[in-house]
Design a protein around this motif. Structure first.
Motif, PDB file in Angstrom:
ATOM      1  N   GLY A   1       0.828  -1.214   0.000  1.00 35.51           N
ATOM      2  CA  GLY A   1       0.000   0.000   0.000  1.00 35.51           C
ATOM      3  C   GLY A   1       0.853   1.251   0.000  1.00 35.51           C
ATOM      4  O   GLY A   1       0.614   2.191  -0.769  1.00 35.51           O
TER       5      GLY A   1
ATOM      6  N   LEU B   1       2.694   1.646  -3.542  1.00 31.45           N
ATOM      7  CA  LEU B   1       1.826   2.087  -4.637  1.00 31.45           C
ATOM      8  C   LEU B   1       1.347   3.514  -4.412  1.00 31.45           C
ATOM      9  O   LEU B   1       1.368   4.341  -5.333  1.00 31.45           O
ATOM     10  CB  LEU B   1       0.634   1.140  -4.781  1.00 31.45           C
ATOM     11  N   ALA B   2       0.914   3.796  -3.181  1.00 34.97           N
ATOM     12  CA  ALA B   2       0.420   5.144  -2.903  1.00 34.97           C
ATOM     13  C   ALA B   2       1.523   6.176  -3.120  1.00 34.97           C
ATOM     14  O   ALA B   2       1.297   7.224  -3.748  1.00 34.97           O
ATOM     15  CB  ALA B   2      -0.116   5.220  -1.472  1.00 34.97           C
TER      16      ALA B   2
ATOM     17  N   ASP C   1       4.280   5.920  -4.995  1.00 38.44           N
ATOM     18  CA  ASP C   1       4.592   6.033  -6.431  1.00 38.44           C
ATOM     19  C   ASP C   1       3.595   6.944  -7.143  1.00 38.44           C
ATOM     20  O   ASP C   1       3.966   7.856  -7.890  1.00 38.44           O
ATOM     21  CB  ASP C   1       4.516   4.653  -7.107  1.00 38.44           C
TER      22      ASP C   1
END
Lengths: 635, 119
Positions: B69, B72-73, B75
């Protein structure tokens, strides 16, 4: 209106090692799986006393109970052999599929061309997982889950000649545009109003020195693997039996047929959706609170808020799902993070009215008309999708049946849990909240697909819980559990291959088609208008913004020469002096065969025949799988 | 009430450093499946390992959920912020993501060392 801009469309758009992820002998919830505490002998199987029965009993048996033997949690050579079979089976499956010629795939999709040699691989995976489940070796089960994900979601990789699915090509083009220009122009289309996924994809591809398209082939495998950790957390935090976790992951892999895991914003947004729910339940849940250090809670809250922000910046629909589900958790006092729905709501609306202004301005009337129109939004997802060739219609009807059966099984399992006095609160919220999504919009006729996807985390946990209940928790009933798991897998595995892979004929393109489109891109002047009879071709992966891509819609009633003249007029008016091209590929012909043609302008084949007869068009490229015409006479 | 605190674990930090180092080493190599795989692994796990790898959680799935999480967040938010700020630069993005992964790992290793010294 003879055409629409393609990209204007809505986004159609346990045991010895507790975890394979971070083996930790001091696990937070040390309760061993029921099977771990079982005696060696399985009366129902070994009771006959025969050698065969004893052998099967040995295979099904787990280690002696921990109280008697400290090394009970140690893996045995049988476990190692069992685990090693899983990747071998997945590899066997993928190698067997290399013999499939994509041109031989019919309207029933993958199932129709499945080599007999591939079938034993699925049998090994099914039997191996059932054995791992009753032996109580969670880590072995997880190896099987990963192998199943690779096998099922990598199924097209050995078959494809170029990356699959036209929408992946389009998404690669959006990321390519951002990588090249370093800008996001929201006037181009909806994608540029929610660019989060595309900016990250552009950066990733740039780091790797490849086209974003290169990342498309294995995207479903990678994305489904990313879903497993949050899904495991949701399963462990909503049930009592740790055996549910691997079984829920297995069930998820067997039921996620909706194919929203290609290289797309919704796929990454769904991973983040699960992360938000998992962290809420594990760190901010009201059931079985865990004492966490303050720094850990701050970090977890930051992950939730960061994930929600990334979702808001990346996808139109997923913020609504986050809002609905978290609001349900708050309403039923299942989370202490009570302000999250409000934060997500403000962020989503704020993004829409501040950042996505061009999209909102161009679509506000449609959005307003769709809001609250539940029945029409459902109808567009249901009735409008049933049709096409007899094979394709069989696939679509099977999907509806599969979806109904999965939801029905989850409902039955929920009733069983309620009668057994077990909690279903969080699962009920996670499973029910997404059904409110169709109130908002039809999402290009895909809203039911998305509802199914968003309900799947709760659905698979309920089904896994139900399977364990049906299999029985007592040590004497392990063989029954093995049979239940094996029977379920035997039904679901070929079913998901059929319903998920039913569109393979549409999804796959030949090298020749891709090469033809690339040659066109190499020669087309900036501003040129490219027109196709359907969106099903490998294009838009580059030159996304400096060429105009159009698709004919079914509102034109002209045929023959009149159709050619109308197409010429369209190219002239949209091109404003720039060259115009018409592209017919094998993929567009397949699209007509699968989805059918109607009584308007006919098919891609009819279009090609009209252009050949028209003096206003000339063929400029003819290959085995593609033909390109150029508008020659503008008047 | 369960206790979720564990002893410091250096593995996430070492993993972050390894992912960052491999991705950086291959950054100038010709495009290849190995370079693509290392970049994808780095993007999916590296920043998260640097940011939250030091959070002491015993459950492996929970730890991995936080890492994925966070990665991804981070990035997505970093790349979107840079593009809207008109500061899009692949080098800048690589520096931010790599610096976060490696810097976070260094902080975690330092904290683990101090803790062991105290004990």
């Amino acid at each position: 209106m003879l055409s629409r801009r393609l990209s204007d469309a809505p986004q159609a758009d346990g045991g010895a090692a507790p975890s394979p992820v971070a083996p930790d002998p001091d696990a937070e919830r040390p309760a061993p799986a029921v099977a771990d505490r079982a005696p060696i002998v399985i009366p129902i199987v070994a009771g006959a006393g025969s050698r065969a029965g004893a052998a099967v009993g040995q295979l099904l048996a787990a280690s002696p109970p921990p109280a008697e033997t400290p090394s009970a949690q140690a893996s045995t050579p049988v476990d190692a052999v069992l685990a090693a079979l899983a990747p071998l089976a997945a590899l066997w499956w993928l190698l067997a599929l290399r013999d499939v010629d994509l041109r031989e795939i019919g309207d029933l999709g993958i199932i129709g061309v499945l080599p007999i040699a591939a079938v034993p691989a699925l049998a090994v995976l099914a039997a191996g997982f059932a054995l791992a489940t009753v032996r109580g070796r969670a880590w072995v089960s997880y190896v099987y889950v990963v192998a199943l994900v690779v096998a099922l979601y990598g199924v097209l990789v050995p078959i494809e000649e170029v990356p699959w699915y036209n929408v992946s090509w389009r998404h690669a083009g959006v990321a390519d545009t951002i990588a090249r220009t370093g800008e996001v122009d929201p006037r181009i289309d909806a994608y540029f109003n929610w660019p989060g996924f595309f900016t990250a994809l552009a950066a990733t591809a740039s780091f790797a020195g490849v086209s974003p398209l290169v990342l498309a082939s294995w995207a479903p495998v990678v994305l489904n693997l990313l879903l497993l950790p949050p899904l495991a957390v949701i399963a462990s935090r909503t049930t009592e039996d740790p055996r549910v976790v691997p079984l829920a992951l297995w069930t998820f892999a067997l039921t996620n047929w909706v194919a929203q895991d290609y290289l797309s914003p919704q796929a990454i947004a769904f991973v983040l959706y699960l992360v938000v729910l998992a962290v809420l339940l594990a760190w901010f849940g009201t059931h079985g609170p865990v004492r966490r250090p303050a720094t850990a809670r701050v970090a977890a809250a930051a992950v939730v808020l960061g994930s929600a922000a990334a979702v808001v910046a990346s996808h139109q629909l997923t913020p609504s799902a986050v809002l609905l589900t978290t609001a349900g958790l708050v309403a039923f006092r299942l989370t202490t993070m009570r302000t999250l729905p409000l934060i997500v709501g403000i962020a989503a609306i704020g993004w829409l009215v501040v950042v996505a202004v061009p999209y909102l301005a161009g679509n506000i009337d449609d959005l307003r008309a769709q809001l609250g129109n539940f029945s029409e939004n459902i109808r567009s997802s249901l009735g409008d999708r049933v049709g096409g060739s007899s094979g394709h219609e069989a696939v679509v009807r099977s999907r509806l049946l599969f979806t109904g059966a999965v939801w029905g099984a989850a409902l039955a399992a929920a009733i069983v849990r309620l009668r057994a006095g077990r909690r279903v609160g969080a699962l009920a919220v996670l499973g029910a909240a997404p059904f409110a999504l169709p109130v908002l919009q039809p999402y290009g006729g895909e809203i039911l697909l998305r509802v199914y996807l968003f309900t799947l985390p709760a659905v698979v946990v309920l089904i896994a819980s139900g399977l364990l209940a049906a299999g029985g928790a007592s040590d004497a009933r392990r063989a029954r559990l093995a049979l239940v798991v094996l029977a379920t897998t035997t039904v679901l595995l070929p079913s998901v291959v059929f319903v998920r892979g039913g569109n393979a004929r549409q999804w796959l393109f030949t090298r020749d088609e891709a090469a033809a489109v690339d040659r066109l891109y190499d020669h087309a002047a900036p501003g040129s208008v490219l027109l196709a009879s359907s969106p099903n071709l490998p294009w838009q992966h580059r030159r996304y913004a400096d060429l105009e891509h159009l698709v004919l819609v079914r509102q034109e009633r002209q045929r023959g020469m009149a159709l050619a003249d109308d197409v010429a007029s369209l190219l002239v008016s949209r091109g404003k002096g720039a060259p115009g091209y018409v592209v017919v590929t094998r993929g567009t012909l397949v699209y007509d065969e699968l989805f059918g043609v109607d009584d308007t302008w006919g098919s891609a084949r009819d279009l090609g025949a009209a252009l050949d007869r028209s003096p206003r068009f000339r063929r400029v490229l003819t290959s085995r799988d593609a033909t390109v015409w150029r508008l020659w006479r503008r008047q | 009430v369960e206790a979720a605190v564990t002893a410091p674990d250096r593995r996430p930090a070492l993993a972050a450093l390894a992912l960052t180092a491999v991705a950086a080493l291959l950054a100038t190599a010709p495009p290849s499946a190995g370079r693509t795989a290392s970049v994808v692994l780095f993007v999916l796990l590296g920043p998260g390992l640097g940011l939250v790898g030091g959070v002491r959680v015993r459950d492996g799935w929970e730890r991995l959920t936080l890492v994925i999480g966070a990665s991804l967040a981070f990035d997505l938010v970093v790349t979107v912020a840079l593009v809207y700020a008109g500061a899009w630069s692949v080098t800048a993005i690589a520096m931010v993501l790599g610096g976060t992964a490696a810097g976070g790992a260094a902080v975690q290793l330092g904290a683990a060392r101090r803790r062991r010294a105290r004990e």
